[in-house]
Write a protein that holds these residues in place. Structure first.
Motif, mmCIF file in Angstrom:
data_model
loop_
_atom_site.group_PDB
_atom_site.id
_atom_site.type_symbol
_atom_site.label_atom_id
_atom_site.label_comp_id
_atom_site.label_asym_id
_atom_site.label_seq_id
_atom_site.Cartn_x
_atom_site.Cartn_y
_atom_site.Cartn_z
ATOM 1 N N ARG A 1 0.841 -1.294 -0.212
ATOM 2 C CA ARG A 1 -0.097 0.158 -0.103
ATOM 3 C C ARG A 1 0.703 1.235 -0.115
ATOM 4 O O ARG A 1 2.289 1.142 0.230
ATOM 5 C CB ARG A 1 -0.826 -0.054 1.299
ATOM 6 C CG ARG A 1 -0.048 0.042 2.535
ATOM 7 C CD ARG A 1 -1.151 0.114 3.810
ATOM 8 N NE ARG A 1 -0.442 0.269 5.086
ATOM 9 C CZ ARG A 1 -0.030 1.337 5.472
ATOM 10 N NH1 ARG A 1 0.210 2.509 4.652
ATOM 11 N NH2 ARG A 1 0.487 1.554 6.550
ATOM 12 N N PRO A 2 0.248 2.380 -0.453
ATOM 13 C CA PRO A 2 1.230 3.532 -0.097
ATOM 14 C C PRO A 2 1.748 3.823 1.043
ATOM 15 O O PRO A 2 1.282 3.747 2.138
ATOM 16 C CB PRO A 2 0.112 4.681 -0.562
ATOM 17 C CG PRO A 2 -1.009 3.845 -1.297
ATOM 18 C CD PRO A 2 -1.115 2.701 -0.626
ATOM 19 N N TYR A 3 2.713 4.677 1.018
ATOM 20 C CA TYR A 3 3.620 5.068 2.483
ATOM 21 C C TYR A 3 4.206 6.597 1.989
ATOM 22 O O TYR A 3 4.240 6.866 0.994
ATOM 23 C CB TYR A 3 4.508 4.113 2.730
ATOM 24 C CG TYR A 3 5.646 3.945 1.719
ATOM 25 C CD1 TYR A 3 6.611 4.774 2.014
ATOM 26 C CD2 TYR A 3 5.571 3.002 0.623
ATOM 27 C CE1 TYR A 3 7.915 4.453 1.337
ATOM 28 C CE2 TYR A 3 7.015 2.842 -0.148
ATOM 29 C CZ TYR A 3 7.935 3.607 0.274
ATOM 30 O OH TYR A 3 8.934 3.589 -0.646
ATOM 31 N N ALA A 4 4.611 7.122 2.971
ATOM 32 C CA ALA A 4 5.005 8.563 3.029
ATOM 33 C C ALA A 4 6.411 8.488 3.737
ATOM 34 O O ALA A 4 6.787 7.955 4.519
ATOM 35 C CB ALA A 4 4.134 9.607 3.446
ATOM 36 N N THR A 5 7.447 9.084 2.988
ATOM 37 C CA THR A 5 8.628 9.463 3.539
ATOM 38 C C THR A 5 9.009 11.143 3.320
ATOM 39 O O THR A 5 8.344 11.820 2.605
ATOM 40 C CB THR A 5 9.884 8.666 2.878
ATOM 41 O OG1 THR A 5 9.905 8.922 1.362
ATOM 42 C CG2 THR A 5 9.498 7.350 3.075
ATOM 43 N N ILE A 6 9.804 11.469 4.240
ATOM 44 C CA ILE A 6 10.351 12.882 4.216
ATOM 45 C C ILE A 6 11.828 13.259 3.778
ATOM 46 O O ILE A 6 12.497 12.366 3.899
ATOM 47 C CB ILE A 6 10.104 13.616 5.634
ATOM 48 C CG1 ILE A 6 8.703 13.240 6.348
ATOM 49 C CG2 ILE A 6 10.598 14.772 5.738
ATOM 50 C CD1 ILE A 6 8.779 13.521 7.732
ATOM 51 N N ARG A 7 11.721 14.240 2.980
ATOM 52 C CA ARG A 7 13.164 14.782 2.536
ATOM 53 C C ARG A 7 13.255 16.231 2.837
ATOM 54 O O ARG A 7 12.198 16.925 2.682
ATOM 55 C CB ARG A 7 13.148 14.389 0.892
ATOM 56 C CG ARG A 7 13.235 13.033 0.453
ATOM 57 C CD ARG A 7 14.426 12.236 0.944
ATOM 58 N NE ARG A 7 14.194 10.895 0.733
ATOM 59 C CZ ARG A 7 13.848 10.012 1.315
ATOM 60 N NH1 ARG A 7 13.132 9.922 2.551
ATOM 61 N NH2 ARG A 7 13.936 8.692 0.813
ATOM 62 N N LEU A 8 14.434 16.483 2.892
ATOM 63 C CA LEU A 8 14.851 17.904 3.473
ATOM 64 C C LEU A 8 15.357 18.853 2.254
ATOM 65 O O LEU A 8 15.692 18.364 1.351
ATOM 66 C CB LEU A 8 16.055 17.806 4.479
ATOM 67 C CG LEU A 8 15.576 17.044 5.758
ATOM 68 C CD1 LEU A 8 16.788 17.141 6.885
ATOM 69 C CD2 LEU A 8 14.496 17.652 6.332
ATOM 70 N N PRO A 9 15.190 19.854 2.505
ATOM 71 C CA PRO A 9 15.739 20.698 1.094
ATOM 72 C C PRO A 9 17.223 20.764 0.868
ATOM 73 O O PRO A 9 17.576 21.016 -0.230
ATOM 74 C CB PRO A 9 15.381 22.127 1.680
ATOM 75 C CG PRO A 9 15.110 22.268 3.007
ATOM 76 C CD PRO A 9 14.423 20.992 3.428
ATOM 77 N N THR A 10 17.976 20.216 1.862
ATOM 78 C CA THR A 10 19.082 19.978 1.695
ATOM 79 C C THR A 10 19.454 18.917 0.914
ATOM 80 O O THR A 10 20.680 18.735 0.285
ATOM 81 C CB THR A 10 20.140 19.826 3.067
ATOM 82 O OG1 THR A 10 19.225 18.661 3.870
ATOM 83 C CG2 THR A 10 20.140 21.257 3.838
#
Length: 433
Positions: free
Chosen positions: A127-136
C-alpha cells in the motif's frame, strides 16, 4: 544563503554549539584560551523552546478527519511510513521540520510488486506510504508557472531519486531502476510553514533562520561575559615592597587568585584590595538581555518574556493577534498539505481524488476567560431583552466548553436555552409583565 546546518544545530544544540566551534576567536587569543572557552561555553536553547511551543499549540487539538468511503486513507493514517507512525505524529514532525528548514518534501510512494489483483495487494500489505526529504537533499527542481513540481531530484548518500509526472528513476551506485506511476503527477508534496512569495517559488526560508543567527550571537556574548568574569572579577591584593630586593623575592609569589600588585609604602600606598570596574560586565548583560528580547520578538512571543514596564491591554492583544495569525497560517498550510497527501494516496489506489474532510484547529487566540465571563455576567443583570440574554448564555456556554464538547451536545444546550427563554416570556405575558 540559508545556513541549514546552523538552523538544525540551533534546535538540537549540537554541532558548533556542542563543540564550541561557533565561538568567534578573539584577536590574538591563544589556542589554549580559545580551547578553554569552547570547553566552558553554555548554549541557552531558546530555539527548541520556541519550536516546541509552536508545535504544541498547533496540535493542542488533534486534527479532525472524516474518511467517508476512503478506507485506504484510514489505513494509511494508522501507519504512514510503514514503521508504525500514525498521521498525527507524522504531521507533527512535518510541522517541526518546516519551522527548522522552511520547506520539507513528502514523497508518497508505493512498493512495486507484481500482483494480479487489489485483493492480493492487501494480502501482501502492499500500500502507499510516505517519507520525508529535506531541502538540503534537493539536487534539482523544476516548477511550472502555477507552482506545481514538474521535476525533482533528491540526492541521498549514494542514491539519486528522480520524479517527473508519471515516472520515476532511482540510481544506486552504477545501477539504475525506472518505473511509472498510474497517474500523471509528481508524487511529492512540498510543505512550508508559510506561503512562497512568488508562485514559481517552492522553497521558503526557515522560520527560525534569523532566530538561529541571533542565538549564535547570544552564545558568543555569554561566553565573552564569562571570560570577563573569570579573568577580572576577583579582587587583586596590593602588598608593600620596601626595596628592589624584596620585589625580586615576591616576583613568583602566589596569593589569593594568583594576582597581586606591589607598591612602595614611602609613596603613600597601603595594603588593600583593588577590583576592576563593573561597567564591562554590565554592558554585556544589557546586550545579552537585548538579544533575548530580539529572539522573543522574532518569534512573536514578546508577551512571554516579562518586562519591567507593564504593557497595555491593547499592546498585549496586538501581540496575541500576531501569534494567532501566524499559527493559523501554519495550520492552514498543514491542512492543505495533508489534503494533497490524501489525494496522492487515493490516486495510488486507483481513485480520482480524496473525498473526505480534514480539519486542523485554526483558532489559537488567548482570551482572558475570567474577564469575558465577568463582562457577560454583568450584561445578564441588565435585563436588556430576552433574546439578548439567550444569545449571551449561548456565548458563555461556547466560551467555557469550546472544543471540549461535540456539536450535537452544544446544539442541545442551545435548544434548552431557547426553550427556557420561551417559557420565561410566556410566564411574563401571563402575569402581565
Amino acid at each position: 544563503m540559508i545556513d541549514y546546518k546552523l538552523c538544525w544545530d540551533s534546535y538540537t544544540g549540537l554541532g558548533g554549539f556542542s563543540d564550541g566551534s561557533y565561538l568567534v576567536k578573539y584577536p590574538r587569543e591563544t589556542d589554549e584560551k580559545y580551547a578553554r572557552r569552547r570547553q566552558l561555553a553554555v548554549y541557552p536553547n531558546f530555539v527548541k523552546k520556541i519550536v516546541d511551543t509552536y508545535v504544541g499549540a498547533l496540535f493542542r487539538v488533534e486534527p479532525q478527519r472524516d474518511f467517508a468511503t476512503n478506507t485506504e486513507y484510514a489505513e494509511f493514517c494508522q501507519n504512514v511510513d510503514l514503521r508504525g507512525t500514525d498521521i498525527d505524529d507524522f504531521m507533527r514532525n512535518i510541522a517541526k521540520l518546516t519551522l527548522i528548514y522552511g520547506t520539507v518534501f513528502v514523497i508518497v510512494d508505493k512498493p512495486k510488486a507484481e500482483v494480479p489483483t487489489k485483493a492480493h495487494e492487501k494480502l501482501r500489505g502492499i500500500r502507499p506510504y510516505a517519507t520525508i526529504r529535506l531541502p538540503t537533499q534537493v539536487k534539482d527542481i523544476e516548477i511550472d508557472s502555477y507552482g506545481r513540481i514538474q521535476k525533482i531530484v533528491f540526492s541521498e548518500l549514494n542514491i539519486t531519486r528522480v520524479f517527473t509526472p508519471g515516472a520515476w528513476k532511482v540510481q544506486v551506485g552504477n545501477e539504475t531502476y525506472e518505473g511509472s506511476t498510474p497517474f500523471g503527477e509528481v508524487p511529492v508534496v512540498a510543505v512550508s510553514w508559510t506561503d512562497p512569495i512568488l508562485p514559481t517559488d517552492v522553497i521558503v526560508p526557515p522560520f527560525i533562520h534569523d532566530i538561529a543567527k541571533v542565538s549564535k550571537d547570544l552564545y558568543n556574548a555569554i561566553s565573552e561575559l564569562r571570560e570577563i568574569l573569570r579573568n577580572s572579577t576577583f579582587p587583586i591584593l596590593t602588598i608593600p615592597i620596601p626595596d628592589q630586593i624584596s620585589e625580586e623575592k615576591l616576583r613568583n609569589i602566589v596569593i589569593g587568585t594568583e594576582n597581586f600588585i606591589g607598591y612602595y609604602p614611602e609613596k603613600g600606598g597601603k595594603p588593600d584590595f583593588i577590583a576592576p570596574p563593573e561597567s564591562p560586565a554590565k554592558v554585556y548583560l544589557e546586550y545579552i538581555n537585548t538579544l533575548i528580547d530580539i529572539i522573543y520578538s522574532l518569534a512573536n512571543l514578546e508577551f512571554v518574556k516579562g518586562t519591567e514596564k507593564q504593557k497595555s491591554g491593547v499592546a498585549l492583544e496586538f501581540e496575541f493577534q500576531n501569534l494567532n495569525s501566524l499559527l493559523t497560517q501554519i495550520a492552514q498550510n498543514l491542512e492543505q498539505a495533508e489534503y494533497r497527501i490524501a489525494d496522492l494516496v487515493a490516486k495510488w489506489e486507483g481513485k480520482d481524488t480524496f473525498k473526505g474532510t480534514i480539519i486542523y484547529e485554526k483558532d489559537f487566540s488567548y482570551r482572558d476567560v475570567e474577564r469575558e465571563l465577568k463582562k457577560a455576567m454583568d450584561a445578564l443583570t441588565l435585563n436588556i431583552s430576552a433574546t439578548f440574554d439567550a444569545e449571551l448564555k449561548k456565548y458563555i456556554a461556547r466560551m467555557l466548553l469550546g472544543s471540549e464538547i461535540d456539536d450535537a451536545t452544544m446544539q442541545r444546550i442551545e435548544n434548552e436555552i431557547d426553550g427556557l427563554e420561551g417559557l420565561d416570556n410566556q410566564m411574563k405575558n401571563e402575569l402581565g409583565l
